[in-house]
Design a protein around this motif. Structure first.
Motif, PDB file in Angstrom:
ATOM      1  N   GLU A 128      10.348  -3.965  -9.302  1.00  0.00           N
ATOM      2  CA  GLU A 128       8.991  -3.720  -9.815  1.00  0.00           C
ATOM      3  C   GLU A 128       8.121  -3.052  -8.752  1.00  0.00           C
ATOM      4  O   GLU A 128       7.425  -2.079  -9.021  1.00  0.00           O
ATOM      5  N   TYR A 129       8.179  -3.607  -7.558  1.00  0.00           N
ATOM      6  CA  TYR A 129       7.335  -3.081  -6.492  1.00  0.00           C
ATOM      7  C   TYR A 129       7.958  -1.855  -5.827  1.00  0.00           C
ATOM      8  O   TYR A 129       7.245  -1.067  -5.208  1.00  0.00           O
ATOM      9  N   GLY A 130       9.253  -1.684  -5.985  1.00  0.00           N
ATOM     10  CA  GLY A 130       9.877  -0.437  -5.556  1.00  0.00           C
ATOM     11  C   GLY A 130       9.328   0.726  -6.369  1.00  0.00           C
ATOM     12  O   GLY A 130       8.992   1.787  -5.837  1.00  0.00           O
ATOM     13  N   ILE A 131       9.205   0.519  -7.668  1.00  0.00           N
ATOM     14  CA  ILE A 131       8.625   1.552  -8.532  1.00  0.00           C
ATOM     15  C   ILE A 131       7.171   1.800  -8.155  1.00  0.00           C
ATOM     16  O   ILE A 131       6.728   2.955  -8.051  1.00  0.00           O
ATOM     17  N   LEU A 132       6.424   0.728  -7.903  1.00  0.00           N
ATOM     18  CA  LEU A 132       5.036   0.899  -7.472  1.00  0.00           C
ATOM     19  C   LEU A 132       4.976   1.675  -6.153  1.00  0.00           C
ATOM     20  O   LEU A 132       4.152   2.586  -5.999  1.00  0.00           O
ATOM     21  N   GLY A 133       5.866   1.349  -5.229  1.00  0.00           N
ATOM     22  CA  GLY A 133       5.924   2.071  -3.957  1.00  0.00           C
ATOM     23  C   GLY A 133       6.237   3.546  -4.141  1.00  0.00           C
ATOM     24  O   GLY A 133       5.652   4.405  -3.468  1.00  0.00           O
ATOM     25  N   LEU A 134       7.151   3.864  -5.044  1.00  0.00           N
ATOM     26  CA  LEU A 134       7.459   5.273  -5.344  1.00  0.00           C
ATOM     27  C   LEU A 134       6.229   5.999  -5.886  1.00  0.00           C
ATOM     28  O   LEU A 134       5.934   7.128  -5.481  1.00  0.00           O
ATOM     29  N   LEU A 135       5.531   5.348  -6.793  1.00  0.00           N
ATOM     30  CA  LEU A 135       4.357   5.985  -7.396  1.00  0.00           C
ATOM     31  C   LEU A 135       3.245   6.206  -6.372  1.00  0.00           C
ATOM     32  O   LEU A 135       2.641   7.286  -6.331  1.00  0.00           O
ATOM     33  N   VAL A 136       2.989   5.200  -5.545  1.00  0.00           N
ATOM     34  CA  VAL A 136       1.928   5.333  -4.533  1.00  0.00           C
ATOM     35  C   VAL A 136       2.306   6.410  -3.517  1.00  0.00           C
ATOM     36  O   VAL A 136       1.499   7.282  -3.184  1.00  0.00           O
ATOM     37  N   THR A 137       3.536   6.377  -3.033  1.00  0.00           N
ATOM     38  CA  THR A 137       3.980   7.368  -2.049  1.00  0.00           C
ATOM     39  C   THR A 137       3.975   8.769  -2.650  1.00  0.00           C
ATOM     40  O   THR A 137       3.533   9.723  -2.006  1.00  0.00           O
ATOM     41  N   GLY A 138       4.460   8.895  -3.873  1.00  0.00           N
ATOM     42  CA  GLY A 138       4.441  10.202  -4.543  1.00  0.00           C
ATOM     43  C   GLY A 138       3.034  10.736  -4.667  1.00  0.00           C
ATOM     44  O   GLY A 138       2.775  11.927  -4.442  1.00  0.00           O
ATOM     45  N   PHE A 139       2.100   9.852  -5.008  1.00  0.00           N
ATOM     46  CA  PHE A 139       0.692  10.249  -5.099  1.00  0.00           C
ATOM     47  C   PHE A 139       0.189  10.731  -3.741  1.00  0.00           C
ATOM     48  O   PHE A 139      -0.452  11.782  -3.636  1.00  0.00           O
ATOM     49  N   LEU A 140       0.493   9.991  -2.689  1.00  0.00           N
ATOM     50  CA  LEU A 140       0.033  10.376  -1.348  1.00  0.00           C
ATOM     51  C   LEU A 140       0.620  11.722  -0.923  1.00  0.00           C
ATOM     52  O   LEU A 140      -0.064  12.527  -0.282  1.00  0.00           O
ATOM     53  N   LEU A 141       1.863  11.961  -1.284  1.00  0.00           N
ATOM     54  CA  LEU A 141       2.519  13.206  -0.874  1.00  0.00           C
ATOM     55  C   LEU A 141       1.983  14.432  -1.614  1.00  0.00           C
ATOM     56  O   LEU A 141       2.282  15.565  -1.226  1.00  0.00           O
ATOM     57  N   THR A 142       1.184  14.221  -2.646  1.00  0.00           N
ATOM     58  CA  THR A 142       0.611  15.373  -3.348  1.00  0.00           C
ATOM     59  C   THR A 142      -0.553  15.985  -2.565  1.00  0.00           C
ATOM     60  O   THR A 142      -0.988  17.088  -2.880  1.00  0.00           O
ATOM     61  N   LEU A 168       8.049  -0.731   0.431  1.00  0.00           N
ATOM     62  CA  LEU A 168       8.343   0.005   1.665  1.00  0.00           C
ATOM     63  C   LEU A 168       9.665   0.765   1.573  1.00  0.00           C
ATOM     64  O   LEU A 168       9.738   1.947   1.935  1.00  0.00           O
ATOM     65  N   VAL A 169      10.694   0.115   1.077  1.00  0.00           N
ATOM     66  CA  VAL A 169      12.005   0.775   0.956  1.00  0.00           C
ATOM     67  C   VAL A 169      11.892   2.002   0.044  1.00  0.00           C
ATOM     68  O   VAL A 169      12.424   3.078   0.357  1.00  0.00           O
ATOM     69  N   ALA A 170      11.195   1.855  -1.055  1.00  0.00           N
ATOM     70  CA  ALA A 170      11.007   2.993  -1.966  1.00  0.00           C
ATOM     71  C   ALA A 170      10.257   4.118  -1.278  1.00  0.00           C
ATOM     72  O   ALA A 170      10.608   5.297  -1.438  1.00  0.00           O
ATOM     73  N   ALA A 171       9.232   3.782  -0.486  1.00  0.00           N
ATOM     74  CA  ALA A 171       8.464   4.799   0.234  1.00  0.00           C
ATOM     75  C   ALA A 171       9.354   5.537   1.227  1.00  0.00           C
ATOM     76  O   ALA A 171       9.313   6.770   1.316  1.00  0.00           O
ATOM     77  N   VAL A 172      10.173   4.809   1.956  1.00  0.00           N
ATOM     78  CA  VAL A 172      11.068   5.425   2.942  1.00  0.00           C
ATOM     79  C   VAL A 172      12.050   6.367   2.247  1.00  0.00           C
ATOM     80  O   VAL A 172      12.270   7.498   2.690  1.00  0.00           O
ATOM     81  N   ILE A 173      12.616   5.926   1.140  1.00  0.00           N
ATOM     82  CA  ILE A 173      13.572   6.761   0.402  1.00  0.00           C
ATOM     83  C   ILE A 173      12.893   8.027  -0.115  1.00  0.00           C
ATOM     84  O   ILE A 173      13.419   9.132   0.042  1.00  0.00           O
ATOM     85  N   LEU A 174      11.709   7.886  -0.717  1.00  0.00           N
ATOM     86  CA  LEU A 174      11.023   9.054  -1.270  1.00  0.00           C
ATOM     87  C   LEU A 174      10.623  10.033  -0.172  1.00  0.00           C
ATOM     88  O   LEU A 174      10.797  11.247  -0.338  1.00  0.00           O
ATOM     89  N   VAL A 175      10.121   9.542   0.949  1.00  0.00           N
ATOM     90  CA  VAL A 175       9.741  10.436   2.050  1.00  0.00           C
ATOM     91  C   VAL A 175      10.975  11.143   2.603  1.00  0.00           C
ATOM     92  O   VAL A 175      10.934  12.342   2.897  1.00  0.00           O
ATOM     93  N   ALA A 176      12.091  10.440   2.721  1.00  0.00           N
ATOM     94  CA  ALA A 176      13.328  11.067   3.206  1.00  0.00           C
ATOM     95  C   ALA A 176      13.776  12.180   2.264  1.00  0.00           C
ATOM     96  O   ALA A 176      14.153  13.270   2.707  1.00  0.00           O
ATOM     97  N   ILE A 177      13.716  11.931   0.962  1.00  0.00           N
ATOM     98  CA  ILE A 177      14.080  12.957  -0.016  1.00  0.00           C
ATOM     99  C   ILE A 177      13.114  14.130   0.071  1.00  0.00           C
ATOM    100  O   ILE A 177      13.528  15.288   0.076  1.00  0.00           O
TER     101      ILE A 177
END
Length: 154
Positions: A66-80, A132-141
């Motif tokens: 659940e929070y991995g998905i939230l982390g992906l969404l927040v990180t994706g938003f920041l990367l825009t 955090l793990v989701a953020a790290v994965i998304l930033v690496a990608i």
């Protein structure tokens, strides 16, 4: 999307203890049968012990996801935002982790008011790590994609 996902998490937390346990048990029984083909032939007491161990893991994976998905969404938003992308990545990780932690704290507090539910600080840590793990994965990608784009330009 972030706010929508936060509402979905809130909705899961609004399920009373029985509803939450029923959903978890449905998932757990499927996982148990995948992991242990002879589960049905085990003695009842052993089944119960095994089921409870798997149930604990399933519930924690649910929090993490659940929070991995939230982390992906927040990180994706920041990367825009170009200004944010140019910051050191640890700031993105820090912001995402703090966002997930704060929401997890409010989510656990919310569960104090739901029949049959309780708040667990351990769940907050699992939630934070999922974000955090989701953020790290998304930033690496994201970095890998941008390296390719920059390489192709040369």
């Amino acid at each position: 999307l972030i706010i929508g996902w936060m509402f979905i998490i809130f909705d899961f937390s609004a399920d009373d203890g029985d509803e939450s346990q029923t959903l978890s048990d449905k998932i757990t029984i499927k996982v148990v049968h995948i992991l242990k083909s002879d589960y049905d032939s085990m003695p009842r007491i052993e089944q119960k012990k095994y089921f409870n161990k798997v149930s604990f893991v399933v519930r924690k994976i649910g929090h993490f996801g659940e929070y991995g998905i939230l982390g992906l969404l927040v990180t994706g938003f920041l990367l825009t935002f170009e200004r944010i992308r140019s910051l050191k990545k640890r700031y993105i990780f820090l912001f995402t982790t703090l966002w997930c932690m704060l929401y997890a704290l409010t989510d656990e507090a919310h569960q104090l008011f739901v029949k049959g539910r309780s708040a667990r600080i351990g769940d907050v840590f699992v939630d934070m790590i999922g974000g955090l793990v989701a953020a790290v994965i998304l930033v690496a990608i994201w970095k890998k994609i941008n390296r390719r784009k920059n390489y192709e330009k040369v």
